[in-house]
Design an enzyme around this catalytic site. Structure first.
Site, PDB file in Angstrom:
ATOM      1  N   GLU A 267       0.444 -11.956   9.925  1.00 21.62           N
ATOM      2  CA  GLU A 267       1.332 -11.056  10.653  1.00 21.62           C
ATOM      3  C   GLU A 267       0.463  -9.958  11.262  1.00 21.62           C
ATOM      4  OE1 GLU A 267       5.164 -10.075   8.475  1.00 21.62           O
ATOM      5  OE2 GLU A 267       3.995 -10.973   6.856  1.00 21.62           O
TER       6      GLU A 267
ATOM      7  N   ARG B 185      -2.472 -15.728  -5.322  1.00 22.43           N
ATOM      8  CA  ARG B 185      -3.169 -14.694  -4.548  1.00 22.43           C
ATOM      9  C   ARG B 185      -4.471 -14.338  -5.256  1.00 22.43           C
ATOM     10  NH1 ARG B 185       0.745  -9.741  -3.289  1.00 22.43           N
ATOM     11  NH2 ARG B 185      -1.235  -9.009  -2.445  1.00 22.43           N
TER      12      ARG B 185
ATOM     13  N   LYS C 220      -0.600  -4.353   2.290  1.00 26.01           N
ATOM     14  CA  LYS C 220      -0.768  -3.770   3.622  1.00 26.01           C
ATOM     15  C   LYS C 220      -0.080  -2.408   3.712  1.00 26.01           C
ATOM     16  CE  LYS C 220      -1.440  -7.741   6.686  1.00 26.01           C
ATOM     17  NZ  LYS C 220      -0.852  -8.469   7.829  1.00 26.01           N
TER      18      LYS C 220
END
Length: 557
Positions: free
Chosen positions: A35, A262, A272
């Protein structure tokens, strides 16, 4: 053959099983779908290496697709930085694509879902929708608009698209199951009104698809065979598949989502939102601050693409999350830099050394190696003169038997130069040493082959000729946080753990060859650490960032 199978990670095993069951190898296709709402961080390197690594392993194309469905947070700057990061890591993508490329198709599919009574317009505020979803342990409450007439939803959806309603007044929801124990299936929102310009489509759209709706359908449009994502999306997989069921054509490849753990690295954060806060509150100088766990930050600090990829390979592909010691990453950085870094001499805490018996106005150029780890690295010449700079910590007036550096009455060799002996010092009014006076053995020149040059002394010091030295600003970076898991304590703001000593600026001197240093090229400041020239450098001021120290004693298991 059995040994090869054991060495496969679980994702490779899934692909191998698919191929064994008849899936055509030529239809394998992967993607990396960031993104564009921030810079890529250390956690993304795992996803990048997995997807592009599979592409290389199977000779399959890998798309770079930007999931740009939220114009509130997305910028072209982030798109450019992501492309630069992937290029720096050495990966090549097949196509550069965007979810926004498919906005028309996604809209048309949404219209069809309304017609098929699989979606409806809800006029409730988001807070009410959230309240009605309840908890996984009780049934949700259906929206009063859930069974509104098809034509009414179609008309309202068209008006939403045309910008006739204000933000937050209505949304398009999928009609799935308000009693599902999976909260993602309780009539999720597919479209919301956002009257914000998009970095690619401008003002065309007043509504934007939600991530879950756009993501899987984009995979399908691109005919991605294996959609790989982090474990946090595991409970989104039923929704991913349900959305796919609404558009799937049996003649085409049906994409499948699979999840991997992750990667969490100690002393780093990978949220983020939290990284954005560090930037917004000026805890760092930007997304590419060398203390940031972003790829651009690590690159600016001096980490190499090779070391990061070797680190990812060592960590492997797991199904469970765990915390990786940052020292493992630094180990691979240090190992790679040792092979490729140019050796230079620089002094970061200088004190003057005067060789009293060296001719007053004489200077000479001495040969020294660029990198003993590389046969073809060659040699260079460094200037030598009567007055030098050495590290302040390399001298003591009195030193014990374990102090092998310079002390009064003691001898050391100056790297690639001569053996010297300290004779006396000058001090200022505070008692701090300002100048060290020494004598040299003129026959002890390194490499000269004389008997004196072969004499053994226990210490070797780096140095810089004062006459030829160039001033440099040296940025000594440490970890940004004081605790291994700064965001682990939910009751404590992670900002409380910022290390006030994460950056120290020192003024030093370097040999003149560094005037021509290139940004991104690694250097070993001998006996100090690994450094790289920072982009803040100018003709008037050279700036070097410390990447890692020379050693830390860490050994990977």
């Amino acid at each position: 053959m059995e040994e090869d199978k054991k060495s496969l990670n679980f994702i490779e095993q899934i692909i191998e099983e698919d191929l064994a069951n008849g899936f055509p190898k030529e239809k394998l296709r992967f993607r990396f779908p960031p993104e564009p709402n921030g810079y890529l961080h250390v956690g993304h390197t795992k996803a990048i290496c997995i997807n592009f690594g599979l592409g290389e392993k199977y000779g399959a194309p890998v798309n770079l697709r930007f999931d740009d469905t939220n114009p509130e947070k997305e910028e072209q700057e982030f798109v450019d930085s992501i492309k630069a990061d992937i290029d720096w890591l050495g990966f090549k993508y097949d196509q550069e694509l965007y979810a926004s490329d498919y906005f028309d198709q996604l809209y048309d599919w949404a219209v069809q879902m309304i017609k098929d009574q699989k979606a409806y317009i809800d006029e409730q505020p988001s807070e009410k929708i959230t309240e009605q979803r309840k908890t996984p342990f009780e049934d949700g409450v259906e929206s009063p608009y859930r069974n509104r007439p098809i034509e009414e939803s179609l008309e309202l959806f068209e008006k939403m698209k045309n910008g006739e309603f204000e933000e937050g007044t209505m949304s398009l929801r999928a009609k799935i199951d308000m009693t599902s124990p999976n909260m993602n299936m309780r009539d999720p929102v597919m479209y919301r009104i956002l009257k914000r310009p998009h970095h690619r489509t401008g003002d065309k759209w007043k509504i934007y698809p939600m991530y879950d709706w756009a993501h899987g359908e984009s995979d399908y449009i691109e005919q991605i065979s294996h959609s790989l994502c982090s474990l946090e999306f595991e409970n989104h997989r039923p929704l991913y598949d349900w959305y796919l069921d609404q558009v799937y054509d049996k003649e085409k490849t049906r994409n499948k989502q699979r999840e991997f753990a992750r990667m969490n690295v100690s002393y780093m954060i990978t949220s983020k939102r939290k990284l954005q806060r560090l930037v917004a509150e000026n805890a760092v100088t930007g997304w590419d601050d060398p203390r940031m766990p972003t790829i651009s930050g690590m690159r600016r600090l001096g980490f190499t693409a090779t070391s990061i990829k070797r680190f990812i390979d060592r960590v492997g592909v797991a199904k469970r999350e765990n915390l990786i010691d940052i020292q493992l990453l630094e180990f691979f950085v240090r190992e790679d830099l040792n092979k490729i870094a140019t050796r230079v001499m620089a002094v970061v805490d200088p004190v003057k050394l005067v060789i009293t018996n060296y001719p007053e106005n004489e200077e000479e150029f001495l040969e020294t190696e660029n990198n003993p780890e590389q046969e073809d690295a060659g040699i260079r010449e460094v200037p030598f003169s009567k007055e030098l700079y050495i590290e302040r910590e390399d001298f003591k007036e009195e030193g014990n038997k374990k102090f092998f550096r310079l002390k009064l009455g003691g001898e050391v060799r100056l790297k690639s130069a001569y053996i010297i002996k300290a004779e006396s010092v000058d001090k200022d009014e505070n008692g701090e040493i300002t100048t060290i006076y020494a004598t040299y053995d003129e026959k002890s020149k390194s490499g000269s082959g004389t008997e004196e040059s072969l004499r053994k002394v226990k210490g070797t010091l780096h140095w810089v000729s004062a006459k030829h030295a160039i001033p440099v600003e040296v940025r000594i970076y440490d970890r940004l946080f004081t605790t291994p898991q700064p965001d682990a304590e939910k009751e404590t703001d992670f900002m409380q753990f910022i290390n006030p000593e994460s950056l120290k600026l020192v003024q030093g001197f370097a040999e003149p060859s560094l005037e021509h240093a290139e940004i991104g090229h690694p250097y070993q400041f001998q006996r100090i650490g690994y450094f790289t020239k920072d982009r803040d450098s100018s003709a008037e001021k050279l700036v070097f960032n410390r990447t890692v120290t020379l050693k830390d004693g860490f050994k990977p298991e």
